[in-house]
Scaffold this motif. Sequence first.
Motif, PDB file in Angstrom:
ATOM      1  N   SER A   1       0.835  -1.206   0.000  1.00 54.47           N
ATOM      2  CA  SER A   1       0.000   0.000   0.000  1.00 54.47           C
ATOM      3  C   SER A   1       0.867   1.253   0.000  1.00 54.47           C
ATOM      4  CB  SER A   1      -0.930  -0.018   1.215  1.00 54.47           C
ATOM      5  OG  SER A   1      -1.726   1.122   1.237  1.00 54.47           O
ATOM      6  N   ARG A   2       1.935   1.241   0.775  1.00 54.29           N
ATOM      7  CA  ARG A   2       2.848   2.396   0.786  1.00 54.29           C
ATOM      8  C   ARG A   2       3.487   2.578  -0.588  1.00 54.29           C
ATOM      9  NH1 ARG A   2       3.785   0.164   5.947  1.00 54.29           N
ATOM     10  NH2 ARG A   2       5.555  -1.039   5.158  1.00 54.29           N
ATOM     11  N   THR A   3       3.877   1.493  -1.210  1.00 58.62           N
ATOM     12  CA  THR A   3       4.457   1.578  -2.546  1.00 58.62           C
ATOM     13  C   THR A   3       3.437   2.134  -3.536  1.00 58.62           C
ATOM     14  OG1 THR A   3       5.929  -0.278  -2.091  1.00 58.62           O
ATOM     15  CG2 THR A   3       5.529   0.251  -4.409  1.00 58.62           C
ATOM     16  N   ALA A   4       2.221   1.666  -3.458  1.00 55.61           N
ATOM     17  CA  ALA A   4       1.164   2.157  -4.354  1.00 55.61           C
ATOM     18  C   ALA A   4       0.949   3.656  -4.154  1.00 55.61           C
ATOM     19  CB  ALA A   4      -0.136   1.396  -4.103  1.00 55.61           C
ATOM     20  N   TYR A   5       0.979   4.104  -2.901  1.00 57.07           N
ATOM     21  CA  TYR A   5       0.811   5.541  -2.638  1.00 57.07           C
ATOM     22  C   TYR A   5       1.952   6.342  -3.258  1.00 57.07           C
ATOM     23  CZ  TYR A   5       0.703  10.056  -0.429  1.00 57.07           C
ATOM     24  OH  TYR A   5       0.705  11.415  -0.233  1.00 57.07           O
ATOM     25  N   LEU A   6       3.152   5.855  -3.121  1.00 57.90           N
ATOM     26  CA  LEU A   6       4.285   6.577  -3.692  1.00 57.90           C
ATOM     27  C   LEU A   6       4.230   6.599  -5.215  1.00 57.90           C
ATOM     28  CD1 LEU A   6       7.072   5.369  -1.274  1.00 57.90           C
ATOM     29  CD2 LEU A   6       6.108   7.670  -1.426  1.00 57.90           C
ATOM     30  N   LEU A   7       3.679   5.557  -5.810  1.00 57.24           N
ATOM     31  CA  LEU A   7       3.542   5.539  -7.267  1.00 57.24           C
ATOM     32  C   LEU A   7       2.449   6.487  -7.741  1.00 57.24           C
ATOM     33  CD1 LEU A   7       3.892   1.716  -7.993  1.00 57.24           C
ATOM     34  CD2 LEU A   7       5.484   3.521  -8.685  1.00 57.24           C
ATOM     35  N   THR A   8       1.375   6.631  -6.955  1.00 59.32           N
ATOM     36  CA  THR A   8       0.235   7.428  -7.398  1.00 59.32           C
ATOM     37  C   THR A   8       0.197   8.828  -6.801  1.00 59.32           C
ATOM     38  OG1 THR A   8      -1.190   6.638  -5.621  1.00 59.32           O
ATOM     39  CG2 THR A   8      -1.206   5.378  -7.688  1.00 59.32           C
ATOM     40  N   GLY A   9       0.683   8.971  -5.568  1.00 56.73           N
ATOM     41  CA  GLY A   9       0.609  10.258  -4.885  1.00 56.73           C
ATOM     42  C   GLY A   9      -0.767  10.567  -4.332  1.00 56.73           C
ATOM     43  N   ASP A  10      -1.637   9.583  -4.285  1.00 53.71           N
ATOM     44  CA  ASP A  10      -3.008   9.797  -3.823  1.00 53.71           C
ATOM     45  C   ASP A  10      -3.489   8.517  -3.125  1.00 53.71           C
ATOM     46  OD1 ASP A  10      -5.702  11.442  -4.282  1.00 53.71           O
ATOM     47  OD2 ASP A  10      -6.114   9.316  -4.691  1.00 53.71           O
ATOM     48  N   HIS A  11      -4.047   8.677  -1.916  1.00 55.52           N
ATOM     49  CA  HIS A  11      -4.448   7.497  -1.143  1.00 55.52           C
ATOM     50  C   HIS A  11      -5.543   6.677  -1.840  1.00 55.52           C
ATOM     51  CE1 HIS A  11      -1.986   8.091   2.367  1.00 55.52           C
ATOM     52  NE2 HIS A  11      -2.292   9.370   2.372  1.00 55.52           N
TER      53      HIS A  11
ATOM     54  N   ALA B   1       8.717   5.470 -10.646  1.00 55.76           N
ATOM     55  CA  ALA B   1       8.784   4.046 -10.293  1.00 55.76           C
ATOM     56  C   ALA B   1      10.201   3.656  -9.898  1.00 55.76           C
ATOM     57  CB  ALA B   1       8.295   3.195 -11.461  1.00 55.76           C
ATOM     58  N   VAL B   2      11.199   4.133 -10.629  1.00 57.75           N
ATOM     59  CA  VAL B   2      12.585   3.820 -10.290  1.00 57.75           C
ATOM     60  C   VAL B   2      12.936   4.381  -8.916  1.00 57.75           C
ATOM     61  CG1 VAL B   2      15.001   4.298 -10.886  1.00 57.75           C
ATOM     62  CG2 VAL B   2      13.410   3.552 -12.663  1.00 57.75           C
ATOM     63  N   VAL B   3      12.557   5.619  -8.642  1.00 56.21           N
ATOM     64  CA  VAL B   3      12.861   6.232  -7.341  1.00 56.21           C
ATOM     65  C   VAL B   3      12.177   5.461  -6.215  1.00 56.21           C
ATOM     66  CG1 VAL B   3      12.462   8.288  -5.914  1.00 56.21           C
ATOM     67  CG2 VAL B   3      13.349   8.538  -8.234  1.00 56.21           C
ATOM     68  N   VAL B   4      10.914   5.139  -6.386  1.00 55.44           N
ATOM     69  CA  VAL B   4      10.180   4.420  -5.340  1.00 55.44           C
ATOM     70  C   VAL B   4      10.785   3.042  -5.102  1.00 55.44           C
ATOM     71  CG1 VAL B   4       7.964   3.343  -4.768  1.00 55.44           C
ATOM     72  CG2 VAL B   4       8.019   5.672  -5.654  1.00 55.44           C
ATOM     73  N   LEU B   5      11.019   2.301  -6.172  1.00 44.16           N
ATOM     74  CA  LEU B   5      11.543   0.947  -6.007  1.00 44.16           C
ATOM     75  C   LEU B   5      12.990   0.945  -5.511  1.00 44.16           C
ATOM     76  CD1 LEU B   5      10.065  -0.697  -9.222  1.00 44.16           C
ATOM     77  CD2 LEU B   5       9.288  -1.010  -6.861  1.00 44.16           C
ATOM     78  N   ARG B   6      13.774   1.887  -5.981  1.00 44.34           N
ATOM     79  CA  ARG B   6      15.198   1.918  -5.646  1.00 44.34           C
ATOM     80  C   ARG B   6      15.441   2.464  -4.244  1.00 44.34           C
ATOM     81  NH1 ARG B   6      19.532   0.470  -5.103  1.00 44.34           N
ATOM     82  NH2 ARG B   6      21.428   1.312  -5.963  1.00 44.34           N
ATOM     83  N   TYR B   7      14.820   3.587  -3.910  1.00 48.72           N
ATOM     84  CA  TYR B   7      15.149   4.269  -2.660  1.00 48.72           C
ATOM     85  C   TYR B   7      14.132   4.036  -1.542  1.00 48.72           C
ATOM     86  CZ  TYR B   7      18.512   6.388  -5.715  1.00 48.72           C
ATOM     87  OH  TYR B   7      19.529   6.563  -6.618  1.00 48.72           O
ATOM     88  N   TYR B   8      12.893   3.773  -1.881  1.00 48.99           N
ATOM     89  CA  TYR B   8      11.913   3.509  -0.832  1.00 48.99           C
ATOM     90  C   TYR B   8      11.826   2.016  -0.544  1.00 48.99           C
ATOM     91  CZ  TYR B   8       7.701   3.435   1.932  1.00 48.99           C
ATOM     92  OH  TYR B   8       6.809   3.210   2.946  1.00 48.99           O
ATOM     93  N   GLU B   9      11.716   1.217  -1.599  1.00 52.17           N
ATOM     94  CA  GLU B   9      11.650  -0.238  -1.428  1.00 52.17           C
ATOM     95  C   GLU B   9      13.031  -0.850  -1.235  1.00 52.17           C
ATOM     96  OE1 GLU B   9       9.070  -2.346  -1.204  1.00 52.17           O
ATOM     97  OE2 GLU B   9       7.639  -0.711  -1.321  1.00 52.17           O
ATOM     98  N   ASP B  10      14.094  -0.064  -1.480  1.00 51.34           N
ATOM     99  CA  ASP B  10      15.475  -0.479  -1.276  1.00 51.34           C
ATOM    100  C   ASP B  10      15.852  -1.696  -2.121  1.00 51.34           C
ATOM    101  OD1 ASP B  10      17.967   0.020  -0.161  1.00 51.34           O
ATOM    102  OD2 ASP B  10      17.643  -1.363   1.516  1.00 51.34           O
TER     103      ASP B  10
ATOM    104  N   ALA C   1      19.394  -4.140 -10.325  1.00 58.75           N
ATOM    105  CA  ALA C   1      19.004  -5.360 -11.063  1.00 58.75           C
ATOM    106  C   ALA C   1      17.574  -5.767 -10.719  1.00 58.75           C
ATOM    107  CB  ALA C   1      19.977  -6.493 -10.760  1.00 58.75           C
ATOM    108  N   GLN C   2      17.201  -5.673  -9.443  1.00 63.07           N
ATOM    109  CA  GLN C   2      15.838  -6.019  -9.042  1.00 63.07           C
ATOM    110  C   GLN C   2      14.828  -5.042  -9.638  1.00 63.07           C
ATOM    111  OE1 GLN C   2      16.727  -5.911  -4.824  1.00 63.07           O
ATOM    112  NE2 GLN C   2      16.369  -8.117  -4.628  1.00 63.07           N
ATOM    113  N   VAL C   3      15.171  -3.757  -9.652  1.00 69.80           N
ATOM    114  CA  VAL C   3      14.282  -2.754 -10.252  1.00 69.80           C
ATOM    115  C   VAL C   3      14.118  -3.044 -11.741  1.00 69.80           C
ATOM    116  CG1 VAL C   3      13.972  -0.305 -10.790  1.00 69.80           C
ATOM    117  CG2 VAL C   3      14.833  -0.983  -8.539  1.00 69.80           C
ATOM    118  N   ALA C   4      15.212  -3.364 -12.406  1.00 66.47           N
ATOM    119  CA  ALA C   4      15.149  -3.688 -13.839  1.00 66.47           C
ATOM    120  C   ALA C   4      14.232  -4.877 -14.086  1.00 66.47           C
ATOM    121  CB  ALA C   4      16.556  -3.972 -14.369  1.00 66.47           C
ATOM    122  N   GLU C   5      14.308  -5.873 -13.207  1.00 69.02           N
ATOM    123  CA  GLU C   5      13.444  -7.049 -13.354  1.00 69.02           C
ATOM    124  C   GLU C   5      11.977  -6.683 -13.152  1.00 69.02           C
ATOM    125  OE1 GLU C   5      12.646 -11.303 -11.172  1.00 69.02           O
ATOM    126  OE2 GLU C   5      14.666 -10.469 -11.075  1.00 69.02           O
TER     127      GLU C   5
END
Length: 167
Positions: A17-27, A113-122, A126-130
């Motif tokens: 849910s947190r990832t979805a919020y960061l992708l959309t910017g809206d709850h 998406a790259v920022v969220v997956l790379r820096y928020y999801e850590d 390579a994982q982001v690319a996948e």
Amino acid sequence: MSETFHEFVVQRSPALSRTAYLLTGDHQHAEDLLQSALARTYRHWRRIRDGDPEAYVRRVMYHQQVSWWRRRRVAERLDATPVERGGGDHTENTALRLSVVAALRRLTARQRAVVVLRYYEDLTEAQVAEVLGCSVGTVKRHGHDAVRRLRDLVPDLWERTPERSGR
């Protein structure tokens, strides 16, 4: 409903849910995005449950968000400054957080998406690319461009990093 799918949803929904919020910017859009991704995941649960179902859900969310973004981008207009809302916490940290959210909205869908997956999801590059279905070089390029854009849009964030502030 499959017991293993139910357990997965209960355990991983807060993080997804947190990832979805960061992708959309809206709850509300985030809730819709996660619900849609989980519905698609359920249809393929038998095939993916023994692999990495969380990565699958993230990939579905990213692709669904891009699809929604493409459909509504013509009608949507982003302002340079966030809308002021009364009655809330007006501390410096809240203002910075709002600036970051507004800046994330000004990135392209892939950069966000790259920022969220790379820096928020850590995730690693390579994982982001996948997850995004692209090359590591593409992830690096979008990440570099996104960080540069964020530095331009939110200079206060750059000044607050431990390396810059001497903390």
